[in-house]
Write a protein that holds these residues in place. Sequence first.
Motif, PDB file in Angstrom:
ATOM      1  N   GLY A  40       8.879  -1.918  -1.708  1.00  0.00           N
ATOM      2  CA  GLY A  40      10.326  -0.585  -2.330  1.00  0.00           C
ATOM      3  C   GLY A  40      10.294  -0.614  -3.264  1.00  0.00           C
ATOM      4  N   LYS A  41      11.541  -0.065  -3.849  1.00  0.00           N
ATOM      5  CA  LYS A  41      12.594  -0.021  -5.248  1.00  0.00           C
ATOM      6  C   LYS A  41      13.189  -1.138  -5.468  1.00  0.00           C
ATOM      7  CE  LYS A  41      15.866   2.560  -7.254  1.00  0.00           C
ATOM      8  NZ  LYS A  41      16.460   3.779  -7.926  1.00  0.00           N
ATOM      9  N   ALA A  42      12.566  -1.464  -6.380  1.00  0.00           N
ATOM     10  CA  ALA A  42      12.728  -2.802  -7.291  1.00  0.00           C
ATOM     11  C   ALA A  42      11.844  -4.478  -6.394  1.00  0.00           C
ATOM     12  CB  ALA A  42      14.121  -2.853  -7.813  1.00  0.00           C
ATOM     13  N   GLY A  43      11.058  -3.564  -5.711  1.00  0.00           N
ATOM     14  CA  GLY A  43      10.349  -4.350  -4.286  1.00  0.00           C
ATOM     15  C   GLY A  43       9.870  -5.767  -5.162  1.00  0.00           C
ATOM     16  N   ARG A  44      10.008  -6.987  -4.942  1.00  0.00           N
ATOM     17  CA  ARG A  44       9.324  -7.936  -5.523  1.00  0.00           C
ATOM     18  C   ARG A  44       7.716  -8.316  -5.595  1.00  0.00           C
ATOM     19  NH1 ARG A  44       7.441 -13.361  -3.445  1.00  0.00           N
ATOM     20  NH2 ARG A  44       8.447 -13.403  -0.932  1.00  0.00           N
ATOM     21  N   LEU A  45       7.016  -7.487  -4.995  1.00  0.00           N
ATOM     22  CA  LEU A  45       5.355  -7.197  -5.132  1.00  0.00           C
ATOM     23  C   LEU A  45       4.749  -5.030  -5.923  1.00  0.00           C
ATOM     24  CD1 LEU A  45       3.885  -7.833  -1.150  1.00  0.00           C
ATOM     25  CD2 LEU A  45       4.476  -9.369  -3.502  1.00  0.00           C
ATOM     26  N   VAL A  46       5.981  -4.405  -6.280  1.00  0.00           N
ATOM     27  CA  VAL A  46       5.424  -3.406  -7.206  1.00  0.00           C
ATOM     28  C   VAL A  46       4.246  -3.728  -7.973  1.00  0.00           C
ATOM     29  CG1 VAL A  46       6.071  -0.889  -8.033  1.00  0.00           C
ATOM     30  CG2 VAL A  46       7.309  -2.146  -5.291  1.00  0.00           C
ATOM     31  N   ALA A  47       5.155  -4.333  -8.882  1.00  0.00           N
ATOM     32  CA  ALA A  47       3.888  -4.475 -10.218  1.00  0.00           C
ATOM     33  C   ALA A  47       2.433  -5.036  -9.729  1.00  0.00           C
ATOM     34  CB  ALA A  47       4.856  -6.058 -10.963  1.00  0.00           C
ATOM     35  N   GLY A  58       5.625   4.500  -7.692  1.00  0.00           N
ATOM     36  CA  GLY A  58       6.516   5.266  -8.566  1.00  0.00           C
ATOM     37  C   GLY A  58       7.847   4.642  -8.798  1.00  0.00           C
ATOM     38  N   PRO A  59       8.537   5.523  -9.258  1.00  0.00           N
ATOM     39  CA  PRO A  59      10.769   4.472  -9.395  1.00  0.00           C
ATOM     40  C   PRO A  59      10.480   4.459  -8.196  1.00  0.00           C
ATOM     41  CG  PRO A  59      10.145   7.299 -10.346  1.00  0.00           C
ATOM     42  CD  PRO A  59       8.527   6.771  -9.386  1.00  0.00           C
ATOM     43  N   VAL A  62       5.903   1.191  -3.821  1.00  0.00           N
ATOM     44  CA  VAL A  62       4.703   1.689  -3.747  1.00  0.00           C
ATOM     45  C   VAL A  62       4.978   3.034  -2.782  1.00  0.00           C
ATOM     46  CG1 VAL A  62       3.469   1.277  -1.859  1.00  0.00           C
ATOM     47  CG2 VAL A  62       4.139  -0.681  -3.312  1.00  0.00           C
ATOM     48  N   ASP A  63       3.602   4.011  -3.616  1.00  0.00           N
ATOM     49  CA  ASP A  63       3.962   5.811  -2.680  1.00  0.00           C
ATOM     50  C   ASP A  63       2.957   5.213  -1.344  1.00  0.00           C
ATOM     51  OD1 ASP A  63       2.287   7.894  -1.754  1.00  0.00           O
ATOM     52  OD2 ASP A  63       2.940   9.036  -3.482  1.00  0.00           O
ATOM     53  N   ARG A  64       3.551   4.809  -0.029  1.00  0.00           N
ATOM     54  CA  ARG A  64       2.609   4.672   0.883  1.00  0.00           C
ATOM     55  C   ARG A  64       1.654   4.904   1.394  1.00  0.00           C
ATOM     56  NH1 ARG A  64       4.753   0.185   4.085  1.00  0.00           N
ATOM     57  NH2 ARG A  64       4.083   1.035   6.068  1.00  0.00           N
ATOM     58  N   THR A  65       1.433   6.662   0.627  1.00  0.00           N
ATOM     59  CA  THR A  65       0.369   7.562   1.168  1.00  0.00           C
ATOM     60  C   THR A  65      -0.753   7.064   0.273  1.00  0.00           C
ATOM     61  OG1 THR A  65       1.556   9.537   2.566  1.00  0.00           O
ATOM     62  CG2 THR A  65      -0.341   9.775   1.365  1.00  0.00           C
ATOM     63  N   ARG A  66      -0.519   6.711  -0.726  1.00  0.00           N
ATOM     64  CA  ARG A  66      -1.010   6.849  -1.852  1.00  0.00           C
ATOM     65  C   ARG A  66      -2.397   5.472  -1.525  1.00  0.00           C
ATOM     66  NH1 ARG A  66       0.265   8.757  -7.493  1.00  0.00           N
ATOM     67  NH2 ARG A  66       0.698  11.394  -7.308  1.00  0.00           N
TER      68      ARG A  66
END
Length: 197
Positions: A40-47, A58-59, A62-66
């Motif tokens: 999620g937003k600022a989640g540690r796996l996003v990057a 995105g901001p 993760v966009d789960r659909t994409r």
Amino acid sequence: MITIGLTGSIGMGKSTVAAMFADRGIPVFDADAAVHRLQGKAGRLVAAIEAMFPDTTGPEGVDRTRLGEAVLGHPAALKRLEALVHPAVAEERAAFLAENSAAPLVVFDIPLLFETGGESRVDKVVVVSAPTDIQRHRVLARPGMHADRLDAILARQTPDAEKRARADYVIPTGGSLAETRAAVDAVIACLIGPEGR
């Protein structure tokens, strides 16, 4: 402490059953919620996910659909994603166990319990199950869901009949909420007695 692995295919009512365990005071670890926090937003796996699968974040994280489109039907991509996500979820699970070490019973809500070999890490397996027509109706009513996507998800899940055969307990969710709640209470009573509720 007795550990339950709670599982069931998509649309079977597992979240509802997990909430019923929580309503009875049983600590519940929701693996999906942990993944949402991590992604999620600022989640540690996003990057790391963005680096691995460009244009899937995105901001808001993760966009789960994409991300789903990037990995569903692509076994190698899915394995790369799982190698990133599963260790992080395991850390969250360990923290949950430490926080609830005095509880007589805890539930791990794990959608892909059998698919990841998770049944070997719990004492009992509870499978949530409903008739196929009810399952499909529930899932296809979700935003952004369509029959092809549902079929792709089901193709990577252990079939419901096999899950039921491998379960210690099966909680049917095709009837009323009261019937489902009674089944949850029966499992709790079997494992820790009615006074445990």
